[in-house]
Write an enzyme that holds these catalytic residues in place. Sequence first.
Site, PDB file in Angstrom:
ATOM      1  N   SER A  23       0.814  -1.155  -0.055  1.00 19.03           N
ATOM      2  CA  SER A  23      -0.045  -0.039   0.080  1.00 19.03           C
ATOM      3  C   SER A  23       0.678   1.176   0.011  1.00 19.03           C
ATOM      4  O   SER A  23       0.344   2.439  -0.315  1.00 19.03           O
ATOM      5  CB  SER A  23      -1.315  -0.143   1.068  1.00 19.03           C
ATOM      6  OG  SER A  23      -2.024  -0.798   0.831  1.00 19.03           O
ATOM      7  N   LYS A  26       0.152   3.630  -2.886  1.00 17.99           N
ATOM      8  CA  LYS A  26      -0.712   4.737  -2.854  1.00 17.99           C
ATOM      9  C   LYS A  26       0.030   6.085  -2.634  1.00 17.99           C
ATOM     10  O   LYS A  26      -0.965   7.170  -2.907  1.00 17.99           O
ATOM     11  CB  LYS A  26      -1.862   4.465  -1.547  1.00 17.99           C
ATOM     12  CG  LYS A  26      -2.871   3.276  -1.714  1.00 17.99           C
ATOM     13  CD  LYS A  26      -3.809   3.211  -0.544  1.00 17.99           C
ATOM     14  CE  LYS A  26      -4.690   1.828  -0.918  1.00 17.99           C
ATOM     15  NZ  LYS A  26      -3.986   0.430  -0.259  1.00 17.99           N
ATOM     16  N   SER A  83      -6.330   3.440   3.904  1.00 16.08           N
ATOM     17  CA  SER A  83      -5.518   2.387   3.000  1.00 16.08           C
ATOM     18  C   SER A  83      -6.565   1.762   2.249  1.00 16.08           C
ATOM     19  O   SER A  83      -6.416   0.599   1.760  1.00 16.08           O
ATOM     20  CB  SER A  83      -4.609   1.361   3.793  1.00 16.08           C
ATOM     21  OG  SER A  83      -3.681   1.133   2.516  1.00 16.08           O
TER      22      SER A  83
END
Length: 218
Positions: A23, A26, A83
Amino acid sequence: VVDTASHEVLYQEDAGAPWYPASTTKLMTAYIAFQALRSGEVTLQTPVVMTRNATKQAFLESGLTLGRTMTLEDALYGALVASANDVATAIAEKVGGDLPTFIRRMNAEAERLGMTGTHFASPNGLFDKDNYSTARDLAILGMEIERQFPQYRQFFAPSAVTFDGKEVKSNNQLLTRYAGTIGMKTGFLCASGRNYVGLAERNGRQVMVVMLGATTER
């Protein structure tokens, strides 16, 4: 570990080794969105719609159903604090027009920033053998976000967000446990272990830390 003012590397170990960013991917999704805000392509009030593709994303779903809409501002909180993989996909589709266009933009920016060990295959970092980066490259990205867009620090600061009355806590426990933490992003996949891109500031000094592949939260 990098001093952000001088870009001096204070510590490194396997900093150029390819790894699954999970993640922390991102951060690039946010960087592209911040660029689009700066250029006027979108505003913080631009509606982001949960598309069929977005609602099919695995893990850490927001719980938002097909057709639900939120502002880009709320979507950025959802993607960066909670997230939420589905919300990150919805942002990419809104900002890029479609997912392939957005992913091409992610890779073009990585190349422009000198992230030579990076290739993105998604806006959320779910497992894909073609989605990889290095500690060095993620440090470059994190520092560039802070340098270019300090006005958007607020998206990395909260320790929780709320979707439809349900609180989702950030996995970044340093936000509440380490004074001076500014952000930025945690990441976890079975294939990656626990990843962290963090920025902290104390007494006028700012340090960027990237850690990939930790085996425990501790």
